[in-house]
Design an enzyme around this catalytic site. Structure first.
Site, PDB file in Angstrom:
ATOM      1  N   HIS A  57       0.784  -1.183  -0.041  1.00 29.95           N
ATOM      2  CA  HIS A  57       0.036   0.175   0.090  1.00 29.95           C
ATOM      3  C   HIS A  57       1.011   1.184   0.050  1.00 29.95           C
ATOM      4  CE1 HIS A  57      -2.440  -3.076   2.220  1.00 29.95           C
ATOM      5  NE2 HIS A  57      -3.390  -2.379   1.634  1.00 29.95           N
ATOM      6  N   MET A  91       2.467  -5.798  -7.890  1.00 30.62           N
ATOM      7  CA  MET A  91       1.138  -4.997  -7.646  1.00 30.62           C
ATOM      8  C   MET A  91       1.496  -4.133  -6.652  1.00 30.62           C
ATOM      9  SD  MET A  91      -1.086  -5.173  -5.155  1.00 30.62           S
ATOM     10  CE  MET A  91      -1.513  -6.841  -4.141  1.00 30.62           C
ATOM     11  N   LYS A 186     -15.145  -7.930  -0.188  1.00 27.21           N
ATOM     12  CA  LYS A 186     -15.243  -8.367   0.853  1.00 27.21           C
ATOM     13  C   LYS A 186     -16.445  -8.174   1.710  1.00 27.21           C
ATOM     14  CE  LYS A 186     -12.868  -8.388   5.446  1.00 27.21           C
ATOM     15  NZ  LYS A 186     -11.650  -7.706   6.439  1.00 27.21           N
ATOM     16  N   GLU A 220     -10.180 -12.765  -2.979  1.00 29.02           N
ATOM     17  CA  GLU A 220      -9.499 -13.361  -1.926  1.00 29.02           C
ATOM     18  C   GLU A 220     -10.344 -14.672  -1.156  1.00 29.02           C
ATOM     19  OE1 GLU A 220      -7.662 -10.797   1.029  1.00 29.02           O
ATOM     20  OE2 GLU A 220      -8.398 -11.975   2.580  1.00 29.02           O
ATOM     21  N   HIS A 223     -12.124 -13.756   1.896  1.00 29.74           N
ATOM     22  CA  HIS A 223     -13.439 -12.860   1.667  1.00 29.74           C
ATOM     23  C   HIS A 223     -14.652 -13.472   0.994  1.00 29.74           C
ATOM     24  CE1 HIS A 223     -10.339  -8.930   1.600  1.00 29.74           C
ATOM     25  NE2 HIS A 223     -10.417  -9.982   2.767  1.00 29.74           N
ATOM     26  N   ASP A 248      -5.700 -13.191  -4.209  1.00 26.44           N
ATOM     27  CA  ASP A 248      -5.101 -13.095  -2.770  1.00 26.44           C
ATOM     28  C   ASP A 248      -5.394 -14.453  -2.253  1.00 26.44           C
ATOM     29  OD1 ASP A 248      -5.722  -9.611  -1.579  1.00 26.44           O
ATOM     30  OD2 ASP A 248      -4.130 -10.443  -3.020  1.00 26.44           O
ATOM     31  N   ASP A 258     -12.319 -11.953   9.173  1.00 26.42           N
ATOM     32  CA  ASP A 258     -11.326 -12.168   8.186  1.00 26.42           C
ATOM     33  C   ASP A 258     -10.004 -12.588   8.900  1.00 26.42           C
ATOM     34  OD1 ASP A 258      -9.677  -9.897   5.836  1.00 26.42           O
ATOM     35  OD2 ASP A 258      -9.773 -12.009   5.964  1.00 26.42           O
ATOM     36  N   ASP A 260      -7.234 -14.245   7.619  1.00 28.03           N
ATOM     37  CA  ASP A 260      -6.025 -14.314   6.854  1.00 28.03           C
ATOM     38  C   ASP A 260      -5.102 -15.211   7.112  1.00 28.03           C
ATOM     39  OD1 ASP A 260      -6.209 -10.549   6.249  1.00 28.03           O
ATOM     40  OD2 ASP A 260      -7.220 -12.100   5.440  1.00 28.03           O
TER      41      ASP A 260
HETATM   42  C1  DIG Z   1      -7.100  -6.907   2.525  1.00 27.87           C
HETATM   43  O1  DIG Z   1      -7.570  -8.147   2.296  1.00 27.87           O
HETATM   44  C2  DIG Z   1      -6.972  -5.995   1.498  1.00 27.87           C
HETATM   45  C3  DIG Z   1      -5.696  -5.177   1.599  1.00 27.87           C
HETATM   46  O2  DIG Z   1      -4.857  -5.873   2.408  1.00 27.87           O
HETATM   47  C4  DIG Z   1      -5.245  -4.825   0.360  1.00 27.87           C
HETATM   48  O3  DIG Z   1      -5.713  -3.652   0.041  1.00 27.87           O
HETATM   49  C5  DIG Z   1      -5.484  -5.751  -0.547  1.00 27.87           C
HETATM   50  C6  DIG Z   1      -4.477  -6.141  -1.406  1.00 27.87           C
HETATM   51  O4  DIG Z   1      -4.157  -7.346  -1.613  1.00 27.87           O
HETATM   52  N1  DIG Z   1      -6.132  -6.718   0.233  1.00 27.87           N
HETATM   53 MN    MN Z   2      -6.526  -8.924   0.164  1.00 28.80          MN
HETATM   54 MN    MN Z   3      -8.445 -10.492   4.026  1.00 29.32          MN
END
Ligand code: DIG
Ligand code: MN
Ligand code: MN
Length: 383
Positions: A57, A91, A186, A220, A223, A248, A258, A260
């Protein structure tokens, strides 16, 4: 050259965000447990574990109040670290969710100044990322949502999102950046409800944009699975639409916040189907692990986490190869393919003239139990 058949190689295109292996372990109920790592230290860590690339970011790399000269030295130091360690930057993205100004959203906020600032911040993030030749620009609208739908009509939120994307696509053209935007869905968290809750919602939204060819999705695992959805089905719909621009990877217990988690650490069977799909179709994009280590870990454990993400992907890729070479599995698939090809619609009269023997057609078992057990045998490693 590593003798480990599951050691990552550059051609695997495994990437991690600065915010993933740099995650300091804080959660809503606990303070950080790991020291802050500098972006250059993270690049060295990723090179050590065998990653291909690093993502960021804007403010993971350049603090929001950095001066121009501070920005300059940060960028040159990071560039040198990436070059020295042969780490790419495929990215980048923009943080439109941390600062208080975004508490009512960014592109969809009710205050027009917030919306304008969010677009400006994104443009500057695009400028920054292009200094590293990033090609994919991810947009995750973490604050684009509501706790009360009295705050704005949801369709007004969609209109504002479209205005922002159309404007940013024009900026992409004006600067000749040639970015592919990848929209990340998400369903909730941090907002009670987030607009564009699923990848499918974004696929419909993208079709309404002025430059839809420039915009795809970044599904993702966590998500989609938070909502109890099938990640492979979401990815397949995106791929079939030519919109799978990025992905993702992580893992998640359904119906929870979430998490992760390390890739395939919760649902190896579902992640097998996902990896099999990506490899079968020849997906050539990045395999980005948007995940972080348990709060219990020190940075040695964080490296274990990163190695585990990549190792599990390669093990499942190997299992997919075994599946595709398995004699009995392929025989069952051949019978399925024969069914798929045993009738053609023809013209309306032809179809209307047909007599279908429903009982005869329904009488044949499909051997999916055997097919699935053989798949589990492969996953269990007994075949
Ligand atoms: C969260 O799943 C989001 C943020 O971490 C970011 O903006 C994006 C990048 O993969 N995933
Ligand atoms: Mn993500
Ligand atoms: Mn996430």
């Amino acid at each position: 050259m590593s003798s480990d058949r599951y050691a990552p190689r550059p051609e695997d295109k495994f990437t991690f965000g600065l915010w993933t292996v740099g995650n300091r372990g804080a959660d809503p109920f606990g303070a950080q447990v790991r020291e802050k790592l500098q972006p250059t230290e993270i690049v060295r860590m990723l090179a050590e574990v065998g990653a291909y690339g690093v993502n960021f970011h804007d403010n993971d790399l350049v603090p929001i109040d950095a001066t121009a000269s501070e920005r300059g030295s940060i960028v040159s130091d990071f560039k040198k670290a990436c070059d020295d360690n042969n780490i790419k930057v495929p990215m980048a993205t923009v943080n439109l969710f941390y600062e208080p100004i975004f508490r009512d959203g960014a592109f969809t906020a009710n205050d027009a100044r917030v919306r304008a600032y969010a677009i400006q911040k994104t443009m500057r993030a695009m400028d920054l990322a292009k200094e590293f030749d990033a090609e994919i620009f991810v947009l995750w609208g973490g604050r684009e949502g509501a706790e009360t739908d009295g705050c704005r009509r949801p369709d007004e939120g969609i209109k504002r999102l479209r205005e922002a994307l159309n404007y940013l696509c024009e900026y992409n053209i004006k600067c000749n950046y040639n970015y592919k935007f990848a929209m990340e869905a998400k369903p909730n968290e941090p907002r009670a409800d987030i607009y564009m809750a699923t990848t499918a919602a974004y696929l419909a939204f993208i079709e309404t944009l002025d430059h839809k060819e420039m915009v795809g999705v970044n599904p993702e695992v966590a998500h989609e699975q938070m909502s109890g959805l099938n990640m492979t089905h979401a990815v397949a719909q995106a791929w079939e639409a030519g919109k799978l621009f990025h992905i993702d990877l992580n893992d998640q217990y359904p119906g929870r916040y979430d998490q992760d988690l390390r890739f395939a650490s919760v649902s190896p069977r579902q992640m097998f189907w996902l990896v099999k799909f990506l490899e079968d179709v020849g997906y050539s994009g990045m395999r980005h692990f948007d995940a972080h280590a348990y709060r219990t870990e020190d940075y040695g454990g964080v490296k274990d986490f990163a190695r585990g993400c990549m190792r599990s992907y390669l093990i499942l890729k190997d299992k997919a190869k075994r599946f595709n070479e398995h004699k009995e599995i392929q025989q069952i698939l051949a019978e399925i393919e024969a069914m798929n090809d045993n009738f053609h619609l023809g013209d309306f009269d032809n179809l209307l003239a047909q007599n279908f023997d429903r009982n005869e057609i329904a009488s044949k078992g499909l051997k999916y139990e055997r097919l699935d057990q053989l798949t589990m045998d492969v996953l269990f490693g007994v075949d």
